[in-house]
Design an enzyme around this catalytic site. Structure first.
Site, mmCIF file in Angstrom:
data_model
loop_
_atom_site.group_PDB
_atom_site.id
_atom_site.type_symbol
_atom_site.label_atom_id
_atom_site.label_comp_id
_atom_site.label_asym_id
_atom_site.label_seq_id
_atom_site.Cartn_x
_atom_site.Cartn_y
_atom_site.Cartn_z
ATOM 1 N N GLU A 1 7.459 -9.589 5.423
ATOM 2 C CA GLU A 1 7.727 -8.936 3.939
ATOM 3 C C GLU A 1 8.811 -8.936 3.399
ATOM 4 O OE1 GLU A 1 3.739 -6.219 3.499
ATOM 5 O OE2 GLU A 1 5.736 -5.395 3.858
ATOM 6 N N CYS B 1 5.359 1.947 -1.397
ATOM 7 C CA CYS B 1 4.575 0.976 -1.069
ATOM 8 C C CYS B 1 3.140 1.506 -1.662
ATOM 9 C CB CYS B 1 4.367 0.792 0.302
ATOM 10 S SG CYS B 1 5.682 0.110 1.165
ATOM 11 N N HIS C 1 6.168 -9.254 -2.601
ATOM 12 C CA HIS C 1 6.706 -9.817 -1.753
ATOM 13 C C HIS C 1 7.084 -11.353 -1.603
ATOM 14 C CE1 HIS C 1 7.072 -5.735 0.449
ATOM 15 N NE2 HIS C 1 5.787 -5.740 0.452
ATOM 16 N N HIS D 1 3.686 -3.571 -6.030
ATOM 17 C CA HIS D 1 4.714 -4.262 -5.947
ATOM 18 C C HIS D 1 4.393 -5.470 -5.099
ATOM 19 C CE1 HIS D 1 3.764 -2.119 -1.978
ATOM 20 N NE2 HIS D 1 4.605 -3.193 -1.404
ATOM 21 N N HIS E 1 0.904 -6.350 -3.674
ATOM 22 C CA HIS E 1 -0.357 -5.652 -2.935
ATOM 23 C C HIS E 1 0.144 -4.223 -3.622
ATOM 24 C CE1 HIS E 1 1.696 -4.752 1.012
ATOM 25 N NE2 HIS E 1 2.796 -4.879 0.067
ATOM 26 N N HIS F 1 1.015 -16.155 -5.483
ATOM 27 C CA HIS F 1 1.149 -15.479 -7.053
ATOM 28 C C HIS F 1 -0.304 -14.973 -7.036
ATOM 29 C CE1 HIS F 1 4.861 -17.779 -7.185
ATOM 30 N NE2 HIS F 1 5.304 -16.950 -8.012
#
Length: 118
Positions: free
Chosen positions: A108, A25, A31, A29, A14, A69
């Site tokens: 996250e 952020c 998680h 990136h 995201h 994914h």
């Protein structure tokens, strides 16, 4: 009040585009997310359950097919897909199908959690 929880996992990317460009952020990136669904009831059913854990299989399929994914901004059509936003989204999805849904928590990182509980 009886409470049960079940945990689900997925990996996704995201980007929080409203943040300043130098914020980590704001960059693309990902998680390894953990989602915890909490169900509650005043009493138990004839089998002694709040709800059979197997009844959460459709939620696992939803996560696996729609989120795992993937790029969450694209999946949800939203620019600010935060853990808080995901918690509310997953709560609404579960509540529409499982009346016992009491809360959803999303992690996250191993040290952070966001929760939606009406």
């Amino acid at each position: 009040m009886f409470r049960i929880t079940k945990e689900f996992h997925f990996s996704a990317s995201h980007q929080l585009t409203s943040l300043p460009p130098d914020h980590q952020c704001a960059r693309l990136h990902g998680h390894n997310y953990i989602v915890e669904v909490e169900l509650s009831a005043d009493g138990l059913d004839d089998h002694g359950f709040v709800r059979d854990y197997h009844d959460l299989a459709p939620f696992k399929r939803y996560i696996d097919e729609s989120f795992d994914h993937r790029h969450l901004n694209d999946v949800l059509g939203h620019e600010q897909v935060t853990a808080e936003y995901l918690a509310r989204h997953f709560y609404d999805w579960c509540k529409a199908r499982l009346s016992e849904t009491a809360a959803v928590r999303v992690s996250e990182t191993p040290k952070t959690w966001a929760e939606y509980r009406p």
